[in-house]
Design a protein around this motif. Structure first.
Motif, short mmCIF file in Angstrom:
data_model
loop_
_atom_site.label_atom_id
_atom_site.label_comp_id
_atom_site.label_asym_id
_atom_site.label_seq_id
_atom_site.Cartn_x
_atom_site.Cartn_y
_atom_site.Cartn_z
N PHE A 1 10.13 0.01 -1.74
CA PHE A 1 10.37 1.42 -2.06
C PHE A 1 10.06 1.72 -3.51
CE2 PHE A 1 13.21 1.10 1.57
CZ PHE A 1 13.04 2.34 2.17
N HIS A 2 9.67 2.94 -3.74
CA HIS A 2 9.73 3.53 -5.06
C HIS A 2 10.76 4.64 -4.94
CE1 HIS A 2 5.62 2.37 -7.02
NE2 HIS A 2 6.50 1.40 -7.04
N PHE A 3 11.90 4.43 -5.54
CA PHE A 3 12.96 5.44 -5.43
C PHE A 3 12.86 6.49 -6.52
CE2 PHE A 3 15.40 2.29 -2.86
CZ PHE A 3 15.53 3.10 -1.74
N VAL B 1 12.35 1.37 -8.62
CA VAL B 1 12.52 2.74 -9.10
C VAL B 1 11.16 3.20 -9.60
CG1 VAL B 1 13.63 4.17 -10.86
CG2 VAL B 1 14.91 2.30 -9.78
N ASP B 2 10.79 4.42 -9.27
CA ASP B 2 9.59 5.02 -9.86
C ASP B 2 9.98 6.42 -10.31
OD1 ASP B 2 7.12 5.81 -10.68
OD2 ASP B 2 6.17 5.77 -8.70
N GLN B 3 10.46 6.51 -11.53
CA GLN B 3 10.93 7.80 -12.04
C GLN B 3 10.37 8.00 -13.43
OE1 GLN B 3 15.27 7.60 -9.75
NE2 GLN B 3 15.20 7.57 -11.96
N VAL C 1 0.85 -1.19 0.00
CA VAL C 1 0.00 0.00 0.00
C VAL C 1 0.89 1.24 0.00
CG1 VAL C 1 -1.85 1.23 1.18
CG2 VAL C 1 -1.76 -1.28 1.30
N GLU C 2 0.78 2.01 -1.09
CA GLU C 2 1.61 3.21 -1.26
C GLU C 2 0.82 4.43 -0.80
OE1 GLU C 2 2.98 3.46 -5.28
OE2 GLU C 2 3.99 5.38 -5.03
N TYR C 3 1.51 5.42 -0.29
CA TYR C 3 0.84 6.65 0.15
C TYR C 3 1.42 7.86 -0.57
CZ TYR C 3 5.03 6.89 3.14
OH TYR C 3 6.33 6.91 3.60
N VAL D 1 7.01 2.72 0.44
CA VAL D 1 7.48 4.10 0.62
C VAL D 1 8.01 4.63 -0.70
CG1 VAL D 1 9.14 5.59 1.81
CG2 VAL D 1 8.11 3.65 3.03
N ASP D 2 7.33 5.59 -1.27
CA ASP D 2 7.84 6.29 -2.46
C ASP D 2 8.53 7.55 -1.93
OD1 ASP D 2 7.95 8.22 -4.62
OD2 ASP D 2 6.63 6.91 -5.76
N THR D 3 9.83 7.67 -2.18
CA THR D 3 10.58 8.77 -1.56
C THR D 3 10.04 10.15 -1.94
OG1 THR D 3 12.21 8.40 -3.31
CG2 THR D 3 12.75 7.56 -1.12
N GLY D 4 9.42 10.26 -3.10
CA GLY D 4 8.88 11.55 -3.54
C GLY D 4 7.54 11.90 -2.91
N HIS D 5 6.97 10.96 -2.15
CA HIS D 5 5.62 11.17 -1.62
C HIS D 5 5.61 11.64 -0.17
CE1 HIS D 5 3.61 8.38 -4.83
NE2 HIS D 5 4.39 9.30 -5.36
N HIS D 6 6.35 12.69 0.10
CA HIS D 6 6.40 13.27 1.45
C HIS D 6 6.44 14.78 1.33
CE1 HIS D 6 8.22 9.22 1.74
NE2 HIS D 6 7.58 9.17 2.90
#
Ligand code: RM4
Ligand code: MN
Ligand code: MN
Length: 396
Positions: free
Chosen positions: A245-247, A291-293, A183-185, A218-223
């Motif tokens: 992770f989605h980096f 990776v999510d870029q 579950v991604e936020y 945890v997607d690093t861009g989602h904060h």
């Protein structure tokens, strides 16, 4: 760099794998439009082919994440084709991403939509995605929801939370043993007032409610900009709820820039928390590094090679932190010593050791150089440019 340090780096790299996103090879853009690249992939097979190149040269990207709507046009029936692409291009299908945000039906949400028919449709798509994952032997189903609202008072937040819980539970019931629901936020965008799964606490509660095979992504861009992501990572590790992770990196919001391009120390600190945890528990944490870029300006394959190289560097640096000394310094509240252990590791030039590791694996020491000399980019540019030039770039 002494022998002990190279050994630590070799050991760390041995088990470090990163999954590439299929959508990272396609022409993507911003809400203002798309820039079309002549070499961009427009078919699932082309995405496998490009990901295969990155894996061929780096040796650490054996899987490709798929977005069901974009990569499985025939739904479950697409899996036979995907198996062929995978065999042909030497990369396996990885996490399966249901797409619950693109279709018109999802204008007011998917799992949180007030219309029961839309929720049922979203659940069915998720079940189909689970079946796709099963056929492709993919463990992880990654759920990202665009659900939310744009204006105060327009959505019943508590009711939507309840719908989310119910639909997630039903989705979880469709999992096979060994499969995982991640579950991604994300705090905002596309919804700009409230987002149903806005932060790690909400994702954690929903994952727990869904069932034992659900974890947080945890997607690093989602904060928000100032948030301490490594603390979130440490807490999720402690709760055994960190699934993956989605980096990506960012300067402002969910910018989807190349990992480490803006704040490499942030990524190092995340890796440090993971390594520290692993050292304490004495075993490798089971985390899907993905990776999510979306590289709308950089060449896509080069950007992926750069991403993988940077991730390996930051992971290797984190492997150099001396945990025994760190624990001792923390216990004594020797702040400068403790901090220096991280800073010294971060400042170490790990590139020579990584080159040696690649060499020991029969991989090119410099994958970017090898790619530039391979002729692959010239070949696909020739093959794909006519098709890409017909691609739509206008929103009109
Ligand atoms: C979202 C989120 C998801 C990704 C989509 C395309 O912002 O990061 O993981 O699947 O973008
Ligand atoms: Mn993501
Ligand atoms: Mn995102």
């Amino acid at each position: 760099m002494d022998v002990r340090q190279s050994e630590l780096i070799f050991a760390a790299l041995e088990n470090f794998r990163i999954e590439l996103p299929s959508w990272g090879f396609a022409s993507t853009g911003t809400r203002f439009g798309k820039f079309i690249q002549p070499a961009a992939a427009t078919t699932t097979e082309e995405k496998f082919s490009d990901a295969g190149q990155v894996h061929l040269l780096t040796g650490v990207c054996p899987t490709v994440a798929l977005h069901v709507l974009w990569d499985c046009p025939d739904g479950v029936r697409s899996t036979d084709d995907i198996k062929q692409y995978s065999d042909r291009h030497g990369v396996l299908p990885g996490s399966i991403n249901p797409n619950l945000f693109h279709d018109q039906e999802y204008k007011f949400g998917s799992f949180g939509n007030p219309d029961a028919d839309v929720r049922a449709r979203a659940l069915q798509h998720t079940k189909d995605s689970i079946e796709i994952a099963r056929r492709l032997h993919s463990r992880d189903i990654s759920m990202w929801f665009a659900d939310g609202s744009n204006y105060p008072g327009t959505a019943n937040i508590r009711q939507r939370k309840q719908w989310f819980t119910e639909v997630l539970q039903e989705a979880h019931a469709a999992l096979s043993a060994g499969q995982q629901l991640l579950v991604e936020y994300k705090p905002f965008e596309p919804a700009f007032y409230h987002t149903d799964v806005a932060d790690w606490g909400m994702a954690l509660l929903l994952a727990r409610a869904a069932g034992p095979q659900a974890k947080v992504l945890v997607d690093t861009g989602h904060h928000y900009a100032a948030q301490n992501i490594e603390q979130i990572v440490a807490w999720l590790l402690a709760e055994n709820m960190l699934g993956g992770f989605h980096f990506n990196d960012r300067r402002y919001a969910d910018d989807d820039l190349t990992i480490g391009s803006i704040d490499p120390y942030q990524v190092f600190r995340i890796f440090h928390e993971i390594r520290f945890f692993e050292w304490e528990v004495g075993k490798q944490a089971d985390i899907a590094y993905m990776v999510d870029q979306s590289h709308n300006l950089k060449g896509k394959i080069e950007a992926m090679i750069q991403t993988v190289t940077m991730a390996q560097e930051l992971f290797s640096k984190a492997a150099l932190v001396n945990h025994t000394e760190l624990v001792a310094a923390q216990k004594k509240c020797d702040l400068v010593k403790a901090e220096s252990l991280l800073q010294d590791a971060f400042a170490t030039d790990v590139r020579p050791a990584i080159r040696e590791w690649r060499d020991s694996k029969g991989l090119p020491k410099n994958p970017m150089e090898a790619f530039r000399q391979s002729g692959y980019l010239e070949r696909i540019t020739k093959e794909r440019s006519a098709k890409n030039s017909r691609n739509v770039t206008s929103y009109a």
